[in-house]
Design a protein around this motif. Structure first.
Motif, PDB file in Angstrom:
ATOM      1  N   ARG A 401      27.057  -1.377  96.442  1.00 36.51           N
ATOM      2  CA  ARG A 401      28.464  -1.513  96.053  1.00 36.51           C
ATOM      3  C   ARG A 401      28.695  -2.669  95.077  1.00 36.51           C
ATOM      4  NH1 ARG A 401      32.532   1.044  98.663  1.00 36.51           N
ATOM      5  NH2 ARG A 401      31.057   1.572 100.325  1.00 36.51           N
ATOM      6  N   VAL A 402      27.686  -3.495  94.851  1.00 37.76           N
ATOM      7  CA  VAL A 402      27.850  -4.649  93.976  1.00 37.76           C
ATOM      8  C   VAL A 402      28.251  -4.227  92.563  1.00 37.76           C
ATOM      9  CG1 VAL A 402      25.441  -4.732  93.259  1.00 37.76           C
ATOM     10  CG2 VAL A 402      26.783  -6.827  93.261  1.00 37.76           C
ATOM     11  N   TYR A 403      27.871  -3.024  92.141  1.00 40.63           N
ATOM     12  CA  TYR A 403      28.169  -2.602  90.768  1.00 40.63           C
ATOM     13  C   TYR A 403      29.654  -2.323  90.553  1.00 40.63           C
ATOM     14  CZ  TYR A 403      23.153  -2.346  90.822  1.00 40.63           C
ATOM     15  OH  TYR A 403      21.820  -2.673  90.967  1.00 40.63           O
ATOM     16  N   CYS A 404      30.401  -2.226  91.637  1.00 40.31           N
ATOM     17  CA  CYS A 404      31.863  -2.125  91.500  1.00 40.31           C
ATOM     18  C   CYS A 404      32.468  -3.418  90.971  1.00 40.31           C
ATOM     19  CB  CYS A 404      32.498  -1.770  92.849  1.00 40.31           C
ATOM     20  SG  CYS A 404      32.179  -0.075  93.413  1.00 40.31           S
ATOM     21  N   MET A 405      31.659  -4.488  90.944  1.00 37.24           N
ATOM     22  CA  MET A 405      32.151  -5.752  90.396  1.00 37.24           C
ATOM     23  C   MET A 405      32.387  -5.659  88.893  1.00 37.24           C
ATOM     24  SD  MET A 405      32.804  -7.842  92.704  1.00 37.24           S
ATOM     25  CE  MET A 405      33.127  -9.191  91.595  1.00 37.24           C
ATOM     26  N   GLY A 406      32.051  -4.536  88.295  1.00 34.27           N
ATOM     27  CA  GLY A 406      32.421  -4.322  86.896  1.00 34.27           C
ATOM     28  C   GLY A 406      33.914  -4.447  86.692  1.00 34.27           C
ATOM     29  N   ALA A 407      34.700  -4.194  87.752  1.00 34.29           N
ATOM     30  CA  ALA A 407      36.153  -4.328  87.671  1.00 34.29           C
ATOM     31  C   ALA A 407      36.573  -5.734  87.286  1.00 34.29           C
ATOM     32  CB  ALA A 407      36.785  -3.929  89.010  1.00 34.29           C
ATOM     33  N   ILE A 408      35.760  -6.725  87.630  1.00 35.66           N
ATOM     34  CA  ILE A 408      36.041  -8.112  87.263  1.00 35.66           C
ATOM     35  C   ILE A 408      35.226  -8.530  86.049  1.00 35.66           C
ATOM     36  CG2 ILE A 408      35.887 -10.506  88.041  1.00 35.66           C
ATOM     37  CD1 ILE A 408      38.106  -8.995  89.382  1.00 35.66           C
ATOM     38  N   MET A 409      33.955  -8.125  86.027  1.00 41.93           N
ATOM     39  CA  MET A 409      33.049  -8.618  84.983  1.00 41.93           C
ATOM     40  C   MET A 409      33.376  -8.072  83.603  1.00 41.93           C
ATOM     41  SD  MET A 409      29.342  -8.688  86.904  1.00 41.93           S
ATOM     42  CE  MET A 409      28.985  -9.938  88.155  1.00 41.93           C
ATOM     43  N   VAL A 410      33.726  -6.793  83.495  1.00 37.85           N
ATOM     44  CA  VAL A 410      34.036  -6.226  82.178  1.00 37.85           C
ATOM     45  C   VAL A 410      35.254  -6.908  81.542  1.00 37.85           C
ATOM     46  CG1 VAL A 410      34.823  -4.138  80.977  1.00 37.85           C
ATOM     47  CG2 VAL A 410      32.884  -4.021  82.558  1.00 37.85           C
ATOM     48  N   PRO A 411      36.379  -7.097  82.269  1.00 37.43           N
ATOM     49  CA  PRO A 411      37.485  -7.833  81.658  1.00 37.43           C
ATOM     50  C   PRO A 411      37.098  -9.241  81.221  1.00 37.43           C
ATOM     51  CG  PRO A 411      38.264  -6.658  83.598  1.00 37.43           C
ATOM     52  CD  PRO A 411      36.773  -6.519  83.577  1.00 37.43           C
TER      53      PRO A 411
END
Length: 422
Positions: A401-411
């Motif tokens: 589930r760590v890849y859902c951190m794209g919600a923070i990292m991409v912005p």
């Protein structure tokens, strides 16, 4: 003779009253930070905004030092106490989005009290390390700030690229990271569509991260009765405590000083080093340390760079600021009290024995949905639904589930490269 006595007593009298104001602010901040930390989905930034709205009255009653001390002490306390609902209820906020997974897993094994105590220990260790490091950052890093501002996006791309390549399923990992990143950028770009009743535009992070890491987990969690909670001591050795706490503190210092980053970003980076599935207790130690260290370094960034890293720092910037050392004392005192409070709260784990997991999960989901509507309105509800659907994908695809951190990292990447989308 009377004049001489008055002059001699002035320094002592002034120091005495300063300490009284610090203690008053600390005690009030610990109380408020405990309340905000125990309410799932409510960040201390919401509390800061509420206090700031009443600053005229509060300045008259408390004075600038006590009010500023209250805000900072509440922030520090919140970083300790928020481990309680994230462990026992499985609800994250912006700072516990990944650490909630191993903590709640330990709770489902009957080790919820140990998980909370482990988190509190990580935060306490961070306080010891972060305070002197914050002073060093305050003194030596401002001159290097232009280089830091430029390299954030490249650093994050390198970290997430390594994580995706090392994944067991790079295709799914890249897809989940990319789609969650698009959802995060969309949510922040259109955050003005939310109601923002008390939390400001950053309130949209609540439905975003709760959907990705909270409700999506509860929907597939075990549905039987919660196991009996028992505390058999901290099953983690001194070497792991020192290593994980130091690593987490350094991560928290880094993301707290560098622009556009947050503790959630640190959690994602730590997951690539420690792994929340491989060593749960070490990961809880590290992420809790990062969270508390981030709060302390935010104070140094405010005084050194005049940059506000969170809502509490924004509120502090609106007040007549006392000295950094006075607020640091309030923060250290708050950390000591918050540790005691958190350990005390962890002992309530036994009250969960035998509770039906399905009913508890449903109650928590209903509460979060209602809170989401109150804080962000229909827009937040749409974000929550989309985030929950996306949050189910890692479970179905058997991907971390760590890849859902794209919600923070991409912005953050877009912000670092000066792309105006967010």
């Amino acid at each position: 003779m009377r004049i001489c006595i008055s002059v001699d007593l002035c320094p002592f009298s002034r120091t005495f009253w300063i300490m009284i104001e610090i203690v008053i602010g600390t005690l009030l901040g610990v109380l408020l930070g405990t309340i905000s930390g125990l309410i799932p989905g409510v960040h201390v930034n919401t509390l800061a905004g509420t206090l700031l709205g009443a600053q005229v009255l509060l300045l008259d009653v408390l004075g600038p030092l006590a009010l500023a001390g209250t805000l900072f002490a509440a922030l520090i306390t919140h970083t300790f106490v928020e481990s309680v609902p994230s462990t026992f209820l499985g609800i994250p906020d912006a700072d516990t989005s990944l650490s909630v997974l191993p903590a709640h897993a330990l709770c489902l094994e009957g080790n919820g009290e140990e998980a909370v105590r482990t988190a509190a220990l990580g935060s306490a260790c961070a306080m010891v390390i972060a305070v002197p490091l914050s002073v060093l950052c305050f003194l030596f890093l401002p001159a290097l700030q232009p280089f830091f501002d430029w390299g954030i996006g490249i650093l994050i791309i390198a970290v997430i690229g390594y994580m995706i390549v090392m994944s067991e399923s790079p295709g799914w990992a890249l897809a989940i990271f990319s789609v969650s990143g698009l959802l995060g950028a969309f949510t922040l770009h259109y955050a003005f569509l939310g109601w923002h009743t008390i939390g400001g535009e950053t309130a949209v992070l609540m439905p975003l991260l709760t959907g990705l890491f909270g409700i999506s987990v509860l929907l597939v969690a075990a549905q039987g009765a919660l196991p009996a909670q028992h505390f058999l001591g901290l099953r983690v050795d001194a070497k792991t405590i020192a290593k994980s706490s130091a690593l987490g503190t350094l991560a928290g210092i880094a993301v707290g000083w560098l622009p556009g980053l947050s503790t959630a970003t640190a959690n994602g980076a730590l997951a690539s080093i420690i792994g929340y599935e491989k060593d749960r207790r070490a990961y809880i130690l590290a992420t809790s340390a990062a969270n508390t260290a981030n709060a302390f370094i935010g104070l140094a960034a405010l005084f050194a760079l005049s940059r506000m890293r969170n809502g509490v720092m924004v509120a502090l910037a609106e007040l007549p600021l006392p000295s950094m050392s006075e607020l640091a004392v309030a923060g250290v005192l708050a950390a000591c009290l918050a540790y005691i409070v958190t350990v005390g709260l962890s002992r309530s784990a036994g009250r969960l024995n035998g509770i039906n997991g399905r009913l508890l999960n449903r109650a928590v989901i209903l509460f979060v949905v209602g809170l989401c509507i109150v804080l962000t309105g229909p827009f937040g509800l749409v974000v929550l639904i989309l985030a929950t659907i996306l949050g189910l994908v890692p479970h179905l695809a058997n991907v971390s589930r760590v890849y859902c951190m794209g919600a923070i990292m991409v912005p953050v990447i877009l912000y670092s490269f000066g792309i105006a989308w967010v």
